[in-house]
Design a protein around this motif. Structure first.
Motif, mmCIF file in Angstrom:
data_model
loop_
_atom_site.group_PDB
_atom_site.id
_atom_site.type_symbol
_atom_site.label_atom_id
_atom_site.label_comp_id
_atom_site.label_asym_id
_atom_site.label_seq_id
_atom_site.Cartn_x
_atom_site.Cartn_y
_atom_site.Cartn_z
ATOM 1 N N GLY A 180 -12.613 -2.833 7.429
ATOM 2 C CA GLY A 180 -13.180 -1.577 6.965
ATOM 3 C C GLY A 180 -12.141 -0.709 6.286
ATOM 4 O O GLY A 180 -12.406 -0.075 5.253
ATOM 5 N N PHE A 181 -10.919 -0.688 6.834
ATOM 6 C CA PHE A 181 -9.832 0.093 6.242
ATOM 7 C C PHE A 181 -9.445 -0.460 4.873
ATOM 8 O O PHE A 181 -9.354 0.272 3.879
ATOM 9 C CB PHE A 181 -8.630 0.098 7.177
ATOM 10 N N TRP A 182 -9.195 -1.773 4.811
ATOM 11 C CA TRP A 182 -8.767 -2.348 3.540
ATOM 12 C C TRP A 182 -9.859 -2.253 2.481
ATOM 13 O O TRP A 182 -9.576 -2.090 1.292
ATOM 14 C CB TRP A 182 -8.336 -3.796 3.739
ATOM 15 N N LYS A 183 -11.102 -2.327 2.903
ATOM 16 C CA LYS A 183 -12.197 -2.157 1.950
ATOM 17 C C LYS A 183 -12.187 -0.752 1.371
ATOM 18 O O LYS A 183 -12.487 -0.535 0.189
ATOM 19 C CB LYS A 183 -13.529 -2.447 2.640
ATOM 20 N N TYR A 184 -11.823 0.216 2.180
ATOM 21 C CA TYR A 184 -11.811 1.607 1.743
ATOM 22 C C TYR A 184 -10.639 1.903 0.805
ATOM 23 O O TYR A 184 -10.801 2.590 -0.203
ATOM 24 C CB TYR A 184 -11.740 2.538 2.957
ATOM 25 N N VAL A 185 -9.467 1.383 1.137
ATOM 26 C CA VAL A 185 -8.270 1.806 0.395
ATOM 27 C C VAL A 185 -7.890 0.863 -0.745
ATOM 28 O O VAL A 185 -7.004 1.172 -1.525
ATOM 29 C CB VAL A 185 -7.059 1.961 1.340
ATOM 30 N N LEU A 223 0.817 -1.203 0.000
ATOM 31 C CA LEU A 223 0.000 0.000 0.000
ATOM 32 C C LEU A 223 0.852 1.255 0.000
ATOM 33 O O LEU A 223 0.578 2.224 -0.699
ATOM 34 C CB LEU A 223 -0.925 -0.009 1.224
ATOM 35 N N PHE A 224 1.927 1.240 0.776
ATOM 36 C CA PHE A 224 2.722 2.446 0.946
ATOM 37 C C PHE A 224 3.925 2.517 0.012
ATOM 38 O O PHE A 224 4.569 3.547 -0.077
ATOM 39 C CB PHE A 224 3.192 2.550 2.400
ATOM 40 N N GLU A 225 4.219 1.414 -0.666
ATOM 41 C CA GLU A 225 5.398 1.432 -1.529
ATOM 42 C C GLU A 225 5.011 1.260 -2.992
ATOM 43 O O GLU A 225 5.190 2.172 -3.805
ATOM 44 C CB GLU A 225 6.377 0.338 -1.097
ATOM 45 N N GLU A 226 4.467 0.092 -3.337
ATOM 46 C CA GLU A 226 4.171 -0.183 -4.738
ATOM 47 C C GLU A 226 3.109 0.760 -5.279
ATOM 48 O O GLU A 226 3.213 1.282 -6.388
ATOM 49 C CB GLU A 226 3.714 -1.633 -4.900
ATOM 50 N N LEU A 227 2.049 0.982 -4.514
ATOM 51 C CA LEU A 227 0.982 1.841 -5.008
ATOM 52 C C LEU A 227 1.386 3.308 -5.010
ATOM 53 O O LEU A 227 0.888 4.090 -5.802
ATOM 54 C CB LEU A 227 -0.279 1.643 -4.162
ATOM 55 N N GLY A 228 2.274 3.685 -4.106
ATOM 56 C CA GLY A 228 2.753 5.060 -4.084
ATOM 57 C C GLY A 228 1.787 6.059 -3.506
ATOM 58 O O GLY A 228 2.183 7.142 -3.091
ATOM 59 N N LYS A 229 0.510 5.691 -3.481
ATOM 60 C CA LYS A 229 -0.505 6.631 -3.005
ATOM 61 C C LYS A 229 -1.117 6.186 -1.687
ATOM 62 O O LYS A 229 -2.124 6.721 -1.255
ATOM 63 C CB LYS A 229 -1.606 6.779 -4.054
ATOM 64 N N GLY A 230 -0.483 5.211 -1.040
ATOM 65 C CA GLY A 230 -1.062 4.652 0.172
ATOM 66 C C GLY A 230 -1.187 5.641 1.292
ATOM 67 O O GLY A 230 -2.201 5.667 1.998
ATOM 68 N N ASP A 231 -0.158 6.477 1.473
ATOM 69 C CA ASP A 231 -0.234 7.427 2.569
ATOM 70 C C ASP A 231 -1.343 8.451 2.333
ATOM 71 O O ASP A 231 -2.016 8.885 3.267
ATOM 72 C CB ASP A 231 1.118 8.120 2.789
ATOM 73 N N GLN A 232 -1.584 8.805 1.071
ATOM 74 C CA GLN A 232 -2.679 9.719 0.763
ATOM 75 C C GLN A 232 -4.029 9.052 1.035
ATOM 76 O O GLN A 232 -4.970 9.679 1.527
ATOM 77 C CB GLN A 232 -2.606 10.165 -0.697
ATOM 78 N N ARG A 233 -4.119 7.762 0.725
ATOM 79 C CA ARG A 233 -5.357 7.031 1.006
ATOM 80 C C ARG A 233 -5.593 6.928 2.507
ATOM 81 O O ARG A 233 -6.731 7.008 2.976
ATOM 82 C CB ARG A 233 -5.290 5.637 0.380
ATOM 83 N N LEU A 234 -4.525 6.721 3.257
ATOM 84 C CA LEU A 234 -4.656 6.682 4.698
ATOM 85 C C LEU A 234 -5.148 8.032 5.226
ATOM 86 O O LEU A 234 -6.005 8.092 6.117
ATOM 87 C CB LEU A 234 -3.323 6.308 5.340
ATOM 88 N N LEU A 235 -4.616 9.120 4.682
ATOM 89 C CA LEU A 235 -5.073 10.446 5.077
ATOM 90 C C LEU A 235 -6.566 10.618 4.788
ATOM 91 O O LEU A 235 -7.335 11.090 5.644
ATOM 92 C CB LEU A 235 -4.273 11.520 4.340
ATOM 93 N N SER A 236 -6.991 10.213 3.607
ATOM 94 C CA SER A 236 -8.412 10.317 3.264
ATOM 95 C C SER A 236 -9.264 9.481 4.200
ATOM 96 O O SER A 236 -10.360 9.888 4.599
ATOM 97 C CB SER A 236 -8.625 9.862 1.808
ATOM 98 N N PHE A 237 -8.755 8.302 4.543
ATOM 99 C CA PHE A 237 -9.481 7.429 5.473
ATOM 100 C C PHE A 237 -9.651 8.101 6.834
ATOM 101 O O PHE A 237 -10.732 8.060 7.429
ATOM 102 C CB PHE A 237 -8.723 6.111 5.613
#
Length: 802
Positions: free
Chosen positions: A767-772, A164-178
Motif C-alpha cells: 500500500g505504501f509503495w503503491k502510494y509513493v 526513494l529518499f536519495e535519488e528522488l529527493g522528495k521521498g521524505d515529503q511523500r512519506l509525510l503525505s502518506f
C-alpha cells in the motif's frame, strides 16, 4: 534421469551439427521416429537415455545436452523446434533443419506459430492477436536472481528505500503525505494539520521523545494524547509510552538513513487495514456439510482459517497501536437458493471462532437478471461474474459502511472479481491462485477447443492473465507455484508464453521476476489439527463413531468395503474425488501391490460412493473407476471407502486415530498446488507420503519429515510405502522419528500465526509503495481493460448464449 543436463551454448550446438552430422542425424531420426508432433521433457529424456544405452558417446554430445535442457520439442517432416529453459523463466527457442542441419534461433512468437500450425493444420494468420505485456515491464523494478523469486517485498524495500529518499529527493515529503492521509470514518490518525513539512515533523518527533523518555514504560496512550496532539500527533503511534517511543524512533531513523528492515517494521505498525474483503465465488462456501462436494475442499478450509488468523492479527496490531476500532473481515461468495442442506442460501453468516467476520453471499444472475438457483461448476460460472462483481460491490459497501482497505481474491474467478472491484474502488488487491488449471491439463491451451464444452479454458486463462497483471501483490504457498523446479515449469511461469490457436497467442503474459510475488505459506488450524500425543485435547468421545466409520458394517450408499483384519496398520487418504487428486490411482497401486496389501489396510475418504448422489461429471467418472477397481482387485475386505463429508473436528481426530495405530497418510495427486491435507496430517504427527509434484515437495523433507512419491510410477510408490512399514517392524523407533520430525517441520514453517503476520505486513508495505511510486501503472490498467472488454466479455457472454 537423475543427472542435470549440461547447459549447451548455441555456437557449441551449431558446431556439433556441422561436424558430427552422422550422429546428429541418428539422434534426430530417433526423435522423429517416435511419430509424435509434440514431445515433452520426459519424452525427450527417455529418448536420450535409450540412445545412450546403444551408444554412450551420445550422452556427452551437444545435441543430447540440448534435448535434455528442452522442455518441449515440436516436430514436422522438415524441422525440429526446441524450447530450451536455461533457468527459471529464461528461454531460448531453436529450430534445426533435418536435411541441412542448419541451426536457427527463433522468437517465442515464431515458436508458437509453428505449434499452432501442427496442432490445427491451418494457415498462419499474420494479423492474429498477440498479447505482449513486456512493454509495460521496462520501467519496473525487477528481480534478477531466481533465488529471490517469491521474496518481492524484501526486494522492494531494499531497492526502493534508498532510491526513494536519495535519488528522488522528495521521498521524505511523500512519506509525510502518506502519514497524513490515514483516517478512519472521519477520525484523523497519525498526523494532523499542525505538521505541514518534513522539518516540522522532525522537530515534533524530537520534542515528543524528550518527555516520552521520562514517562514510565506502561503509561497508557490516553495519558499522553493531549500533549502529543498539541505537537501534531494523533492516535496510531502506540498504546503506551514504550510503543510510542519505539514507533517515533523508527521514523526518525528512516528520515535520517532508511534501511529496509526499519522501513518494513515501521510500515507494519501504521493503522491502515481496518476491513478486508475476501472473494471466493465458486463452489459451496460454508462452514458445515460442504467439504467434499464438487469444487469444495481445501480452498474453503484455507479461507476460513485465514479469516480467523487475520482477524486476530488485525485486532492485535490495532490494539498495539492504541486504536480502539473493531476490524471487519467479509468473505464474499455465491448465494445458492437450492442449497441441498447447507447454509449456502443464507445471505449473512457469522464465521465461527471470530469476533466480527461474516460470509456475505450474493446470488449469480443471468443476463435477464434472473437468479441462478442451483450449484454451477467452477468451469461454467464465467458468464455470471461481471454482474456478480457489481452486485457484490454494492452489498459489500452497504455491509461495511464504506470501501474495504484490502481485497483478496481466490482462484481464477475470485481474482477476476477482485480485479473488477479493485479498479472501480481504487483498493489494493492481493491474489491467491490456490491452483492454476493451466498446468493441470496437458495441452489445455493448445487444444483448448477440444475442452471448451466442459472446461471453458478460453475464459479462464484470459481471466488469469487479467487478474495476474492487475494485482498489487500475489501470495503463493510455495516457490514451485511461481517458478517450478530445475526440471519443471512453475504454474505462474506457464503463463509467460502460450498459444490458444484461433483466439490469441501470448508472447509475454506474466513475469515471475516481478516483485509482486511473495511466498506466504498457510498452516493447519491448531485447534483442530494437533499432535496425537496431546492427550488433554483429544476428542476421545468421538472414538466409537470413528471405529464405526473405519471398521463398521456397510452403510448403503455411503461406504464400500469392510476391513477384515483389524490388527493391520491403516493407510489413509482423504481428498476430493477427481482426476487430478488421483485417489483411484492410489487404489489401483494398492490393488496391484501384494506386499503392501499384506501389511496394511487402506481407508479412503473421497467423494460419493453412489454416483447418483453426485452432480459433477468428473466425479461420477471417478466413482465408476473406483467401483471397477474394487471388483478388479477384489478389495472389499482390505479397503474401506467412505463417501461421506467429515466435519473438521471429526477429520482431525481421524488423523490422530490413524496415528494411534501407527498408520500413515498418503497424498497421491498428479499435481498439488500446496497440500493442505499434508499439513493437517503432519500437524497431527502422522507420517506422510505425498506427491513430489507441487507444494508437498517443499513441505516434506524427503526421508526426514516424510516421503515423496511419484504418482506417475505408482508401483514404485506402493513399494516405497510397503518398505516403510517393513522398516518400522525392524526398527520400532522409526515411525516415531518421522512423526516427531513432521511435527517440528510444521511448527517451523507452516502456522497461521506466521501467515497472518506476514499478510498484514505485506498489505501495508505494498500500500505504501503503491502510494509513493508508480506501481499502480495506469498504462497497464488500460491495456488490461481492453483485454477484458474485447476478449473476456465476448467469450463469457457466448457461454451463456450457448
Amino acid at each position: 534421469m537423475e543427472s542435470a543436463p549440461v547447459s549447451v551454448q548455441l555456437p557449441q550446438l551449431a558446431a556439433y551439427l556441422s561436424e558430427c552430422r552422422s550422429q546428429a542425424h541418428l539422434i534426430l531420426h530417433h526423435i522423429i521416429g517416435m511419430g509424435r508432433p509434440f514431445l515433452l521433457r520426459s519424452d525427450l529424456q527417455d529418448a536420450v537415455e535409450r540412445l545412450c544405452t546403444e551408444d554412450e558417446t551420445v550422452r556427452g554430445s551437444a545435441l543430447a545436452g540440448a534435448l535434455l535442457q528442452a522442455q518441449e520439442a515440436v516436430i514436422d517432416a522438415s524441422w525440429v523446434y526446441l524450447a530450451l529453459r536455461r533457468r527459471v523463466a529464461r528461454w531460448d527457442y531453436l529450430r534445426i533443419h533435418l536435411e541441412t542441419m542448419d541451426l536457427q534461433q527463433v522468437s517465442v512468437s515464431e515458436f508458437l506459430v509453428f505449434k499452432e500450425h501442427l496442432a490445427t493444420g491451418g494457415e498462419h494468420d499474420p494479423f492474429g492477436l498477440e498479447i505482449d505485456m513486456s512493454p509495460f515491464y521496462r520501467d519496473q523494478y525487477k528481480l534478477r536472481e531466481e533465488g529471490s523469486i517469491g521474496r518481492g517485498v524484501e526486494f522492494l524495500n531494499r531497492r526502493l528505500s534508498s532510491r526513494l529518499f536519495e535519488e528522488l529527493g522528495k521521498g521524505d515529503q511523500r512519506l509525510l503525505s502518506f502519514l497524513r492521509m490515514h483516517s478512519y470514518r472521519g477520525r484523523q490518525l497519525m498526523l494532523n494539520d499542525a505538521v505541514t513539512s518534513v522539518a516540522e515533523l522532525r522537530n515534533a518527533l524530537r520534542q515528543a521523545l524528550i518527555p516520552l523518555r521520562r514517562r514510565p514504560t506502561h503509561t497508557p496512550y490516553e495519558a499522553l494524547a493531549t500533549d502529543l496532539r498539541a505537537l501534531g500527533f494523533e492516535p496510531g503511534w502506540g498504546n503506551d509510552a514504550a510503543r510510542v517511543r519505539d514507533t517515533m524512533g523508527l521514523l526518525l531513523d528512516i528520515l535520517e538513513a532508511p534501511s529496509p528492515q526499519s522501513l518494513e517494521e515501521f510500515l507494519g505498525r501504521i493503522p491502515m487495514i481496518f476491513s478486508i474483503a475476501i472473494l471466493s465465488p465458486h463452489g459451496w462456501f460454508g462452514q458445515s456439510n460442504v467439504l467434499g462436494r464438487p469444487d469444495t475442499g481445501g480452498q474453503v478450509v484455507y479461507i476460513l482459517d485465514q479469516v480467523r488468523a487475520v482477524e486476530r492479527e488485525m485486532h492485535a496490531r490495532l490494539a498495539e497501536q492504541g486504536i480502539d476500532i473493531e476490524p471487519r473481515v467479509v468473505v464474499l461468495s455465491r448465494l445458492i437458493p437450492e442449497d441441498e442442506g447447507t447454509n449456502c442460501n443464507q445471505r449473512l453468516e457469522p464465521i465461527a471462532g471470530t469476533r466480527n467476520a461474516v460470509i456475505l453471499r450474493v446470488p449469480f444472475r443471468n443476463s435477464a437478471g434472473e437468479i441462478m438457483q442451483h450449484w454451477i461448476s467452477r468451469f461454467h460460472i464465467w458468464p455470471y461474474l461481471e454482474r456478480f462483481a457489481l452486485d457484490a460491490e454494492r452489498e459489500l459497501l452497504a455491509e461495511l459502511g464504506g470501501r474495504p482497505d484490502l481485497l483478496i481474491g481466490n482462484y481464477s474467478d475470485g481474482n477476476l472479481v477482485a480485479s473488477l472491484i479493485s479498479q472501480r474502488l481504487g483498493i489494493s488487491q492481493c491474489n491467491i491462485a490456490h491452483a492454476l488449471e493451466k498446468t493441470k491439463y496437458l495441452f489445455s491451451d493448445l487444444y483448448w477447443r477440444d475442452n471448451e464444452e466442459h472446461y471453458h479454458f478460453s475464459a479462464q486463462f484470459t481471466a488469469d492473465l487479467i487478474a495476474m497483471n492487475t494485482a498489487d501483490f500475489i501470495i503463493t504457498s510455495t516457490y514451485q507455484e511461481i517458478a517450478g523446479t530445475d526440471d519443471s515449469v512453475g504454474q505462474y511461469e506457464s503463463y509467460m508464453s502460450f498459444t490458444m490457436p484461433g483466439l490469441y497467442r501470448v508472447v509475454a503474459g506474466v513475469d515471475v521476476y516481478d516483485p509482486k510475488f511473495n511466498i506466504v505459506s498457510p498452516g493447519a488450524n491448531e485447534d483442530i489439527y494437533f499432535p496425537f500425543g496431546d492427550e488433554s485435547r483429544r476428542l476421545r468421545h468421538l472414538q466409537p463413531e470413528i471405529d464405526d466409520l473405519v471398521y463398521g458394517e456397510p452403510r448403503h450408499g455411503d461406504t464400500r468395503g469392510v476391513l477384515q483384519d483389524r490388527d493391520k496398520p491403516l493407510l489413509f487418504t482423504m481428498a476430493r474425488l477427481d482426476h487430478i487428486k488421483n485417489i483411484a490411482g492410489l487404489v489401483d497401486w494398492y490393488g496391484r501391490c501384494g506386499v503392501l496389501r499384506e501389511r496394511v489396510n487402506l481407508v479412503v475418504v473421497a467423494g460419493h460412493v453412489d454416483a447418483n448422489r453426485s452432480g459433477d461429471d468428473e466425479e461420477r467418472e471417478q466413482i465408476g473407476a473406483m467401483h471397477r477397481l474394487f471388483d478388479q482387485h477384489n478389495l472389499d475386505g482390505q479397503v474401506r471407502w467412505l463417501g461421506i463429508h467429515l466435519e473438521k473436528q471429526l477429520a482431525g481426530e481421524l488423523y490422530r486415530y490413524i496415528a494411534d495405530r501407527r498408520g500413515v497418510f498418503v497424498q497421491p495427486a498428479l499435481f498439488e498446488a500446496f497440500g493442505l491435507t499434508v499439513i493437517e496430517a503432519m500437524a497431527c504427527g502422522l507420517p506422510t507420503f505425498a506427491t513430489l509434484y507441487g507444494g508437498p515437495a517443499e513441505i516434506i523433507e524427503d526421508g526426514l519429515s516424510g516421503f515423496h512419491i511419484d504418482p506417475n510410477h505408482g508401483d514404485a510408490a506402493a513399494l516405497r510405502i510397503a518398505d516403510f512399514f517393513a522398516r518400522c517392524t525392524d526398527d520400532p523407533d522409526l515411525w516415531q522419528q518421522i512423526s516427531d520430525a513432521s511435527l517440528a517441520r510444521v511448527e517451523e514453517r507452516y502456522t497461521w500465526r506466521r501467515y497472518a503476520e506476514r499478510m498484514m505486513t505485506l498489505s501495508r508495505v505494498y500500500g505504501f509503495w503503491k502510494y509513493v511510486t508508480d506501481l499502480e501503472r495506469a498504462e497497464t490498467g488500460r491495456y488490461l481493460e481492453m483485454l477484458y472488454g474485447l476478449q473476456y466479455r465476448p467469450i463469457a457472454r457466448a457461454m451463456e448464449g450457448g
